[in-house]
Design an enzyme around this catalytic site. Structure first.
Site, PDB file in Angstrom:
ATOM      1  N   GLY A  18       0.784  -1.229   0.000  1.00  0.00           N
ATOM      2  CA  GLY A  18       0.000   0.000   0.000  1.00  0.00           C
ATOM      3  C   GLY A  18       0.815   1.277   0.000  1.00  0.00           C
ATOM      4  O   GLY A  18       0.342   2.314   0.451  1.00  0.00           O
ATOM      5  N   ASN A  20       1.670   3.079  -2.629  1.00  0.00           N
ATOM      6  CA  ASN A  20       1.014   4.037  -3.525  1.00  0.00           C
ATOM      7  C   ASN A  20      -0.255   4.595  -2.882  1.00  0.00           C
ATOM      8  O   ASN A  20      -0.549   5.785  -3.020  1.00  0.00           O
ATOM      9  CB  ASN A  20       0.696   3.391  -4.878  1.00  0.00           C
ATOM     10  CG  ASN A  20       1.911   3.390  -5.783  1.00  0.00           C
ATOM     11  OD1 ASN A  20       2.340   4.440  -6.246  1.00  0.00           O
ATOM     12  ND2 ASN A  20       2.485   2.218  -5.999  1.00  0.00           N
ATOM     13  N   ASN A 113      -5.428   2.936 -12.750  1.00  0.00           N
ATOM     14  CA  ASN A 113      -4.478   1.936 -12.242  1.00  0.00           C
ATOM     15  C   ASN A 113      -3.067   2.479 -12.408  1.00  0.00           C
ATOM     16  O   ASN A 113      -2.803   3.257 -13.319  1.00  0.00           O
ATOM     17  CB  ASN A 113      -4.620   0.642 -13.055  1.00  0.00           C
ATOM     18  CG  ASN A 113      -3.659  -0.439 -12.618  1.00  0.00           C
ATOM     19  OD1 ASN A 113      -3.560  -0.754 -11.435  1.00  0.00           O
ATOM     20  ND2 ASN A 113      -2.928  -1.013 -13.557  1.00  0.00           N
ATOM     21  N   HIS A 115       0.864   1.157 -13.022  1.00  0.00           N
ATOM     22  CA  HIS A 115       1.618  -0.028 -13.434  1.00  0.00           C
ATOM     23  C   HIS A 115       3.102   0.346 -13.513  1.00  0.00           C
ATOM     24  O   HIS A 115       3.439   1.409 -14.052  1.00  0.00           O
ATOM     25  CB  HIS A 115       1.119  -0.522 -14.801  1.00  0.00           C
ATOM     26  CG  HIS A 115       1.857  -1.732 -15.266  1.00  0.00           C
ATOM     27  ND1 HIS A 115       1.618  -2.992 -14.739  1.00  0.00           N
ATOM     28  CD2 HIS A 115       2.847  -1.874 -16.172  1.00  0.00           C
ATOM     29  CE1 HIS A 115       2.436  -3.854 -15.317  1.00  0.00           C
ATOM     30  NE2 HIS A 115       3.195  -3.207 -16.185  1.00  0.00           N
ATOM     31  N   ALA A 179       9.256   7.004  -8.258  1.00  0.00           N
ATOM     32  CA  ALA A 179       8.567   7.776  -9.309  1.00  0.00           C
ATOM     33  C   ALA A 179       7.057   7.546  -9.241  1.00  0.00           C
ATOM     34  O   ALA A 179       6.269   8.465  -9.452  1.00  0.00           O
ATOM     35  CB  ALA A 179       9.105   7.387 -10.679  1.00  0.00           C
TER      36      ALA A 179
HETATM   37  C1  GRF Z   1       3.401  -1.032  -7.466  1.00  0.00           C
HETATM   38  O1  GRF Z   1       4.646  -1.196  -8.084  1.00  0.00           O
HETATM   39  C2  GRF Z   1       2.323  -0.828  -8.490  1.00  0.00           C
HETATM   40  O2  GRF Z   1       2.757  -0.133  -9.627  1.00  0.00           O
HETATM   41  C3  GRF Z   1       1.960  -2.238  -8.872  1.00  0.00           C
HETATM   42  O3  GRF Z   1       2.034  -2.958  -7.669  1.00  0.00           O
HETATM   43  C4  GRF Z   1       2.946  -2.315  -6.777  1.00  0.00           C
HETATM   44  C5  GRF Z   1       2.166  -2.028  -5.535  1.00  0.00           C
HETATM   45  O4  GRF Z   1       2.985  -1.486  -4.517  1.00  0.00           O
HETATM   46  N1  GRF Z   1       0.668  -2.287  -9.514  1.00  0.00           N
HETATM   47  P1  GRF Z   1       2.311  -0.781  -3.275  1.00  0.00           P
HETATM   48  O5  GRF Z   1       1.341  -1.784  -2.661  1.00  0.00           O
HETATM   49  O6  GRF Z   1       1.596   0.440  -3.768  1.00  0.00           O
HETATM   50  O7  GRF Z   1       3.428  -0.459  -2.350  1.00  0.00           O
END
Ligand code: GRF
Length: 221
Positions: A18, A20, A113, A115, A179
């Site tokens: 989590g 992000n 989303n 990625h 990033a």
């Molecule tokens: C991130 O690298 C995101 O781009 C991908 O899964 C990872 C999730 O990381 N979809 P977090 O749970 O947000 O730390």
């Protein structure tokens, strides 16, 4: 008296760490940010991000996919919880379940989303291993509207990071993740301000992006 503009209500879907989600919650806590997080939803009780969200005073819900006989019934429960929270936008942040066409259609242009690659390169898993293996000099991250094909859909924002000699997947992942934490709040802001419009499966901006936006939308920094 000046009218306060309503903030866009967003739900975040997570499956794990989590980080992000945390970046989005922190952005939403800034004065003047045009979105608010009304729900963090996890499909696993052990998703570490849930604890951060709770401590930040955000409503959380765990809907384990394993409790449902099929993807449709799981997604009906997700959809209901998102609507009950009053969310207008769904932000996937490391949510590790594929969506059925039904869910994607219901949230069409209202689900985004992140990625960890410069899509359309390297959709799917193990992006960093594959980027190193392919010998690309730059990789990065993408925020896009969700479509039925995994990791496809109109691109809202991207940030590029270099692949450096000696990188392994973990080192590269950490550089890309930093990033991601800058890019996702920027992309959410563009969507929440109503500036990112899907036109012919490309995102067009209705108002010029500011210098601060351009710095990250333009992959040279
Ligand atoms: C991130 O690298 C995101 O781009 C991908 O899964 C990872 C999730 O990381 N979809 P977090 O749970 O947000 O730390």
């Amino acid at each position: 008296m000046a009218q306060l503009k309503a903030r866009l209500k967003a739900a975040i879907l997570i499956s794990g760490r989590g980080s992000n989600m945390q970046a989005l919650i922190e952005a939403c806590a800034q004065p003047g940010y045009p979105a608010e997080i009304v729900l963090v939803l996890a499909n696993r009780a052990d998703a570490a991000g849930i604890e951060f969200a709770r401590r930040a005073g955000i409503a959380t819900k765990i809907i384990p996919h394993k409790d449902f006989p099929d993807r449709e019934s799981f997604e009906k429960a997700l959809d209901q919880a998102i609507r009950d929270a009053g969310a207008e936008l769904v932000c996937n942040a490391g949510f590790m379940r594929l969506f059925t066409p039904w869910f994607v259609r219901v949230w069409h242009n209202r689900q985004i989303n992140i990625h960890p690659s410069l899509l359309p390169a390297f959709p799917g898993l193990h992006t960093h291993e594959r980027a190193i293996e392919a010998g690309v000099r730059f990789t990065g991250c993408t925020v896009h509207f969700v479509r039925e094909i995994m990791d496809s859909g109109p691109i809202i924002a991207q940030a590029a990071v270099p692949v450096l000699p000696g990188d392994d997947a973990d080192i590269l992942a950490a550089r890309v993740l930093a990033a991601e934490h800058r890019l996702y709040p920027l992309a959410l802001r563009l969507v929440a301000e109503g500036r990112a419009h899907v036109d012919g499966e490309r995102v067009e901006f209705t108002a010029p992006v500011g210098t601060a936006d351009a710095a990250i939308l333009n992959p040279t920094n």
